[in-house]
Design a protein around this motif. Sequence first.
Motif, PDB file in Angstrom:
ATOM      1  N   SER A   1      23.503   9.120 -29.431  1.00 59.86           N
ATOM      2  CA  SER A   1      23.482   7.709 -29.073  1.00 59.86           C
ATOM      3  C   SER A   1      22.416   7.013 -29.911  1.00 59.86           C
ATOM      4  O   SER A   1      21.270   7.471 -29.961  1.00 59.86           O
ATOM      5  CB  SER A   1      23.184   7.531 -27.583  1.00 59.86           C
ATOM      6  OG  SER A   1      23.230   6.169 -27.224  1.00 59.86           O
TER       7      SER A   1
ATOM      8  N   GLU B   1      24.199   3.005 -38.076  1.00 61.55           N
ATOM      9  CA  GLU B   1      25.549   3.546 -38.104  1.00 61.55           C
ATOM     10  C   GLU B   1      25.503   5.042 -37.787  1.00 61.55           C
ATOM     11  O   GLU B   1      24.453   5.683 -37.902  1.00 61.55           O
ATOM     12  CB  GLU B   1      26.184   3.325 -39.481  1.00 61.55           C
ATOM     13  CG  GLU B   1      26.363   1.865 -39.859  1.00 61.55           C
ATOM     14  CD  GLU B   1      27.393   1.162 -38.979  1.00 61.55           C
ATOM     15  OE1 GLU B   1      28.310   1.848 -38.477  1.00 61.55           O
ATOM     16  OE2 GLU B   1      27.265  -0.062 -38.787  1.00 61.55           O
ATOM     17  N   CYS B   2      26.638   5.586 -37.403  1.00 63.88           N
ATOM     18  CA  CYS B   2      26.704   7.024 -37.149  1.00 63.88           C
ATOM     19  C   CYS B   2      26.437   7.785 -38.442  1.00 63.88           C
ATOM     20  O   CYS B   2      26.989   7.418 -39.487  1.00 63.88           O
ATOM     21  CB  CYS B   2      28.069   7.415 -36.591  1.00 63.88           C
ATOM     22  SG  CYS B   2      28.376   6.806 -34.924  1.00 63.88           S
TER      23      CYS B   2
ATOM     24  N   TRP C   1      33.088  11.628 -37.498  1.00 67.55           N
ATOM     25  CA  TRP C   1      33.079  11.801 -36.044  1.00 67.55           C
ATOM     26  C   TRP C   1      34.474  11.588 -35.468  1.00 67.55           C
ATOM     27  O   TRP C   1      35.257  10.781 -35.974  1.00 67.55           O
ATOM     28  CB  TRP C   1      32.100  10.820 -35.394  1.00 67.55           C
ATOM     29  CG  TRP C   1      30.695  11.013 -35.876  1.00 67.55           C
ATOM     30  CD1 TRP C   1      30.123  10.444 -36.983  1.00 67.55           C
ATOM     31  CD2 TRP C   1      29.704  11.850 -35.295  1.00 67.55           C
ATOM     32  NE1 TRP C   1      28.826  10.879 -37.120  1.00 67.55           N
ATOM     33  CE2 TRP C   1      28.540  11.748 -36.095  1.00 67.55           C
ATOM     34  CE3 TRP C   1      29.663  12.676 -34.173  1.00 67.55           C
ATOM     35  CZ2 TRP C   1      27.365  12.424 -35.817  1.00 67.55           C
ATOM     36  CZ3 TRP C   1      28.491  13.359 -33.881  1.00 67.55           C
ATOM     37  CH2 TRP C   1      27.363  13.236 -34.698  1.00 67.55           C
TER      38      TRP C   1
ATOM     39  N   ARG D   1      25.261   2.605 -29.831  1.00 63.32           N
ATOM     40  CA  ARG D   1      26.463   3.146 -30.455  1.00 63.32           C
ATOM     41  C   ARG D   1      26.476   4.656 -30.213  1.00 63.32           C
ATOM     42  O   ARG D   1      25.473   5.334 -30.448  1.00 63.32           O
ATOM     43  CB  ARG D   1      26.445   2.852 -31.957  1.00 63.32           C
ATOM     44  CG  ARG D   1      27.741   3.178 -32.685  1.00 63.32           C
ATOM     45  CD  ARG D   1      27.568   3.041 -34.191  1.00 63.32           C
ATOM     46  NE  ARG D   1      26.768   1.887 -34.580  1.00 63.32           N
ATOM     47  CZ  ARG D   1      27.261   0.656 -34.737  1.00 63.32           C
ATOM     48  NH1 ARG D   1      28.542   0.424 -34.503  1.00 63.32           N
ATOM     49  NH2 ARG D   1      26.465  -0.332 -35.109  1.00 63.32           N
ATOM     50  N   THR D   2      27.582   5.200 -29.723  1.00 59.46           N
ATOM     51  CA  THR D   2      27.677   6.627 -29.417  1.00 59.46           C
ATOM     52  C   THR D   2      28.623   7.307 -30.400  1.00 59.46           C
ATOM     53  O   THR D   2      29.754   6.846 -30.607  1.00 59.46           O
ATOM     54  CB  THR D   2      28.175   6.857 -27.981  1.00 59.46           C
ATOM     55  OG1 THR D   2      27.271   6.238 -27.068  1.00 59.46           O
ATOM     56  CG2 THR D   2      28.245   8.337 -27.667  1.00 59.46           C
ATOM     57  N   CYS D   3      28.142   8.368 -31.010  1.00 61.33           N
ATOM     58  CA  CYS D   3      28.925   9.163 -31.962  1.00 61.33           C
ATOM     59  C   CYS D   3      29.206  10.510 -31.297  1.00 61.33           C
ATOM     60  O   CYS D   3      28.265  11.226 -30.931  1.00 61.33           O
ATOM     61  CB  CYS D   3      28.151   9.372 -33.255  1.00 61.33           C
ATOM     62  SG  CYS D   3      27.124   7.960 -33.758  1.00 61.33           S
TER      63      CYS D   3
ATOM     64  N   SER E   1      31.934   6.744 -40.257  1.00 61.54           N
ATOM     65  CA  SER E   1      32.920   6.837 -39.181  1.00 61.54           C
ATOM     66  C   SER E   1      33.863   8.019 -39.342  1.00 61.54           C
ATOM     67  O   SER E   1      34.380   8.545 -38.358  1.00 61.54           O
ATOM     68  CB  SER E   1      33.729   5.538 -39.113  1.00 61.54           C
ATOM     69  OG  SER E   1      34.397   5.305 -40.341  1.00 61.54           O
TER      70      SER E   1
ATOM     71  N   ARG F   1      35.045  10.395 -32.360  1.00 61.58           N
ATOM     72  CA  ARG F   1      35.070   9.165 -31.562  1.00 61.58           C
ATOM     73  C   ARG F   1      33.742   8.431 -31.663  1.00 61.58           C
ATOM     74  O   ARG F   1      32.685   9.031 -31.503  1.00 61.58           O
ATOM     75  CB  ARG F   1      35.378   9.486 -30.095  1.00 61.58           C
ATOM     76  CG  ARG F   1      35.565   8.236 -29.239  1.00 61.58           C
ATOM     77  CD  ARG F   1      36.206   8.543 -27.892  1.00 61.58           C
ATOM     78  NE  ARG F   1      35.286   9.199 -26.970  1.00 61.58           N
ATOM     79  CZ  ARG F   1      35.339  10.484 -26.654  1.00 61.58           C
ATOM     80  NH1 ARG F   1      36.253  11.264 -27.200  1.00 61.58           N
ATOM     81  NH2 ARG F   1      34.483  11.006 -25.788  1.00 61.58           N
ATOM     82  N   ILE F   2      33.826   7.134 -31.947  1.00 63.19           N
ATOM     83  CA  ILE F   2      32.639   6.276 -32.002  1.00 63.19           C
ATOM     84  C   ILE F   2      32.850   5.129 -31.029  1.00 63.19           C
ATOM     85  O   ILE F   2      33.852   4.416 -31.100  1.00 63.19           O
ATOM     86  CB  ILE F   2      32.396   5.736 -33.418  1.00 63.19           C
ATOM     87  CG1 ILE F   2      32.100   6.895 -34.379  1.00 63.19           C
ATOM     88  CG2 ILE F   2      31.240   4.739 -33.421  1.00 63.19           C
ATOM     89  CD1 ILE F   2      31.922   6.460 -35.820  1.00 63.19           C
ATOM     90  N   THR F   3      31.903   4.977 -30.101  1.00 63.56           N
ATOM     91  CA  THR F   3      32.009   3.949 -29.069  1.00 63.56           C
ATOM     92  C   THR F   3      30.824   2.997 -29.195  1.00 63.56           C
ATOM     93  O   THR F   3      29.673   3.434 -29.291  1.00 63.56           O
ATOM     94  CB  THR F   3      32.012   4.576 -27.664  1.00 63.56           C
ATOM     95  OG1 THR F   3      32.999   5.600 -27.601  1.00 63.56           O
ATOM     96  CG2 THR F   3      32.313   3.531 -26.606  1.00 63.56           C
ATOM     97  N   THR F   4      31.102   1.700 -29.193  1.00 56.44           N
ATOM     98  CA  THR F   4      30.047   0.685 -29.278  1.00 56.44           C
ATOM     99  C   THR F   4      29.842   0.048 -27.911  1.00 56.44           C
ATOM    100  O   THR F   4      30.805  -0.399 -27.276  1.00 56.44           O
ATOM    101  CB  THR F   4      30.414  -0.400 -30.299  1.00 56.44           C
ATOM    102  OG1 THR F   4      30.626   0.213 -31.574  1.00 56.44           O
ATOM    103  CG2 THR F   4      29.293  -1.427 -30.424  1.00 56.44           C
TER     104      THR F   4
END
Length: 208
Positions: A101, A107-108, A115, A125-127, A112, A117-120
Amino acid sequence: MGCPGASGPGPRVWVLRLLLGLAAWRGGAGGRSPVCGCCPGPARNGSSVASYCRAHPALELRGRCCVGPEPGAIVGLDLGNCSLTLLCAGFPDASAAVVISLPLALECPGGSMAWDRITTHSDSRTCQGQRNPCNSSGELAWLCPENSLCSPDGPGLVQCLCAGSYHGYKCLREGTFPMLLFYGILGAVTTTLSLLAWGTQRRKAKAS
């Protein structure tokens, strides 16, 4: 107060200090890694990292890190509510984490494509789910030289390891690695540098 004429620690003491410092740094992984304490406070209760860690009994929250039973295994890292603009020191210790997180400003790692799944969220931001670049196609595809094997080395990164008895530049040499020659040269260089340092300290001591 030191003794008159003392010239400070000799070369052996400095070498010993260097080795002890290196050992302490290498032993700093896991919950003692600098990355686990680069932001004040523990991991957030509602973060993806905390939820993932609590869902797996073998894992444990230590500072900002979710760590595994193996020494140095950082599985998750929660930096979501930190005002960071750069990844903090020690981040390579968490290069194998499966959930990270981060603040929205970051950025992850690896982009992108590195990973699953990337959730904002509103402030983070969660990678989640690192992809293996060695098994990917397209943008993440990575070709290692002949006679070498691809090994993941962090988000979007790989290292090419020589296979079997191959070694050297691009794994082009075959046969036993010349250990005796390598360590002989390394020992000679180390001895020479130690003698130079010792001679320098002696001259300083006589001049003082």
